[in-house]
Design an enzyme around this catalytic site. Sequence first.
Site, short mmCIF file in Angstrom:
data_model
loop_
_atom_site.label_atom_id
_atom_site.label_comp_id
_atom_site.label_asym_id
_atom_site.label_seq_id
_atom_site.Cartn_x
_atom_site.Cartn_y
_atom_site.Cartn_z
N ARG A 14 20.89 104.36 80.29
CA ARG A 14 20.21 104.86 81.49
C ARG A 14 19.59 103.74 82.34
O ARG A 14 19.15 103.98 83.46
CB ARG A 14 19.12 105.86 81.10
CG ARG A 14 19.69 107.23 80.76
CD ARG A 14 18.64 108.14 80.17
NE ARG A 14 18.36 107.78 78.78
CZ ARG A 14 17.37 108.31 78.06
NH1 ARG A 14 16.55 109.20 78.61
NH2 ARG A 14 17.17 107.95 76.82
N THR A 79 19.21 106.01 64.20
CA THR A 79 18.10 105.17 63.74
C THR A 79 18.10 105.00 62.22
O THR A 79 17.74 103.94 61.71
CB THR A 79 16.76 105.77 64.20
OG1 THR A 79 16.73 107.16 63.86
CG2 THR A 79 16.56 105.63 65.70
N GLY A 140 10.34 113.66 69.26
CA GLY A 140 10.26 114.43 68.03
C GLY A 140 8.83 114.92 67.82
O GLY A 140 7.88 114.18 68.06
N GLU A 155 13.11 117.09 65.91
CA GLU A 155 13.51 116.50 67.17
C GLU A 155 13.40 117.54 68.28
O GLU A 155 13.61 118.73 68.04
CB GLU A 155 14.95 115.97 67.08
CG GLU A 155 15.11 114.74 66.20
CD GLU A 155 14.20 113.59 66.60
OE1 GLU A 155 14.31 113.08 67.72
OE2 GLU A 155 13.33 113.20 65.78
N ASN A 373 -5.45 59.20 103.73
CA ASN A 373 -5.31 60.23 104.76
C ASN A 373 -3.88 60.22 105.27
O ASN A 373 -3.43 59.26 105.89
CB ASN A 373 -6.29 59.99 105.91
CG ASN A 373 -6.29 61.20 106.83
OD1 ASN A 373 -6.71 62.28 106.43
ND2 ASN A 373 -5.77 61.02 108.02
N ALA A 376 -0.96 63.98 110.35
CA ALA A 376 -0.15 65.17 110.67
C ALA A 376 1.31 64.79 110.85
O ALA A 376 1.62 63.81 111.51
CB ALA A 376 -0.68 65.81 111.94
N ASN A 382 12.79 60.88 101.08
CA ASN A 382 12.89 60.49 99.66
C ASN A 382 14.32 60.57 99.13
O ASN A 382 14.59 60.19 98.01
CB ASN A 382 11.98 61.37 98.80
CG ASN A 382 12.30 62.84 98.92
OD1 ASN A 382 12.61 63.32 100.01
ND2 ASN A 382 12.22 63.57 97.82
C1 UD1 Z 1 13.47 108.59 68.13
C2 UD1 Z 1 12.97 109.54 67.05
C3 UD1 Z 1 11.99 110.55 67.68
C4 UD1 Z 1 10.87 109.83 68.38
C5 UD1 Z 1 11.42 108.80 69.38
C6 UD1 Z 1 10.29 107.94 69.91
C7 UD1 Z 1 14.85 109.70 65.51
C8 UD1 Z 1 15.93 110.55 64.98
N1 UD1 Z 1 14.08 110.23 66.47
O1 UD1 Z 1 14.22 109.35 69.06
O2 UD1 Z 1 11.47 111.41 66.69
O3 UD1 Z 1 10.03 110.75 69.05
O4 UD1 Z 1 12.36 107.91 68.77
O5 UD1 Z 1 10.71 107.06 70.92
O6 UD1 Z 1 14.69 108.57 65.07
N2 UD1 Z 1 18.83 102.34 67.81
C9 UD1 Z 1 19.55 101.44 67.07
N3 UD1 Z 1 20.68 101.85 66.45
C10 UD1 Z 1 21.11 103.14 66.51
C11 UD1 Z 1 20.36 104.07 67.24
C12 UD1 Z 1 19.21 103.64 67.87
O7 UD1 Z 1 19.20 100.26 66.98
O8 UD1 Z 1 22.15 103.43 65.90
C13 UD1 Z 1 17.59 101.90 68.47
C14 UD1 Z 1 17.64 102.10 69.97
O9 UD1 Z 1 18.15 100.96 70.61
C15 UD1 Z 1 16.16 102.32 70.26
C16 UD1 Z 1 15.61 102.98 69.00
O10 UD1 Z 1 16.54 102.69 67.99
O11 UD1 Z 1 15.49 101.08 70.46
C17 UD1 Z 1 15.38 104.50 69.14
O12 UD1 Z 1 16.61 105.16 69.31
P1 UD1 Z 1 16.80 106.43 70.25
O13 UD1 Z 1 18.18 106.89 70.16
O14 UD1 Z 1 16.27 106.10 71.60
O15 UD1 Z 1 15.86 107.51 69.53
P2 UD1 Z 1 15.19 108.75 70.23
O16 UD1 Z 1 16.20 109.78 70.52
O17 UD1 Z 1 14.36 108.29 71.36
#
Ligand code: UD1
Length: 450
Positions: A14, A79, A140, A155, A373, A376, A382
């Site tokens: 995004r 995550t 979440g 979530e 000084n 002006a 240079n």
């Molecule tokens: C997650 C939480 C949610 C919480 C929110 C807060 C889960 C399932 N949900 O949701 O409960 O309210 O964060 O911001 O965890 N990332 C990786 N690898 C991956 C997926 C994500 O490194 O495979 C990183 C993303 O770059 C990001 C972070 O993990 O920095 C969070 O991932 P994102 O998909 O944005 O989680 P949310 O849906 O926001």
Amino acid sequence: MVAVAILAAGRGTRMKSSLPKVLHPLGGRSLVERVLASCTSLKPSRQLAIIGYAGDRVRKALADVENLEFVEQTEQLGTGHAIQQLLPPLEGFTGDLLVLNGDVPLLRSSSLEKLLSIHQQHNNAATLLTAQLPNPKGYGRVFCDQNNLVKEIVEDRDCTAAQKHNHRINAGVYCFNWPKLSEILPNLTAENDQKEYYLTDVFSQLNPVMAVDVEDYQEIMGINDRRQLAAAYDILQMRVKDDWMAAGVTLIDPDSITIDDTVSLETDIIIEPQTHLRGNTHVATGSHIGPGSLIENSQIGPDTRILYSVISDSVVKANTRVGPYAHLRSHVETGEACRIGNFVELKNTQMGDKTNVAHLSYLGDATVGNQVNVGAGTITANYDGVKKHRTLLGDRVKTGSNSVLVAPLTLGSDVTIAAGSTVTEDVENDALVIARSRQVVKKGWRLSNE
Ligand code: UD1
Ligand code: CA
């Protein structure tokens, strides 16, 4: 012992950018650098960045961070999957793991310290940071008993209408007892709407899990698009400016002023509207800056006056006046009680005390003595088209208006240059130099009209 893991593998679709989201700058530092900075006070024994999308760029951007390990997550399957990648590098680690999102840049160190201390005090299997949000959409939801023990995390997309009324959200910031977490991590499945491995699924298998509310809910704001990046900048600015006002700095029309959080200020400074202080800048007491000035990576001494000017990578010493409309371009060092006036540009120039360059001048690659000084319109030539050369002006030199000093050039002390001179040869101490053609006057001469 604490290890910190930062989730930084996502692309950040995004943002609509070729730059990975965590590298977007916010007030002079990237998002992920801010996240790293927020946990330095915890003195983690290990720091691991989980990278994936444009991993090489993230690696390169963070190459100078000490004691940072990179862990590849080649496919972004959620995550939970990201944290599973820590199983090999953290094998045998017996401490706590703090998990932070690379796109949550406003967390205060104090909030993380509190989270960790509650986690350790209660000997929790996991402790998570929560916030009461006015608008919890997209996050979440966390359901707890009256002792803040977590019963369930749902979530947003999986919430029932009734569950959506819960404004207590999961910030995505967690402390885990690593041996306990590592035991159940392999059990995660992707049986949900998004077909992702959710880290939040581990909580039902850990006990006890406690939630801790953050004091200021703005801290947990995540950056997903450029609007949120701008909103985060506003929050950061408000914090920084509030702190400086509390510390004894006057800001006139604070909304129009920006101050990076890397800047340091002393008390009794006045900052006027449309002034921007950036990078590694320090301003000493009694100085009056602005309106309309930009100061980057510069050291400003006490009791200075800077008006409508741009100063980069330079030093301005005590009691010096700069501007209006002066440009100290880089590697400039004034003396004390100097005056750098209207439409003056200085570059790589060092000067002694009580020296004036008051109007319409360019000094580049010059060393200027005390009480000089610069008249002006004096210009140092240079650059010969190939190389830059230096100009040296001794103490008490006076250059007449519209002098051109052709470098390399050395003028001794107490040298006076007549107005309009083009000086090409070195001059010893105590001399008057006139380097222009003599005026010719033809008496009784008049333009004839024939
Ligand atoms: C997650 C939480 C949610 C919480 C929110 C807060 C889960 C399932 N949900 O949701 O409960 O309210 O964060 O911001 O965890 N990332 C990786 N690898 C991956 C997926 C994500 O490194 O495979 C990183 C993303 O770059 C990001 C972070 O993990 O920095 C969070 O991932 P994102 O998909 O944005 O989680 P949310 O849906 O926001
Ligand atoms: Ca997110």
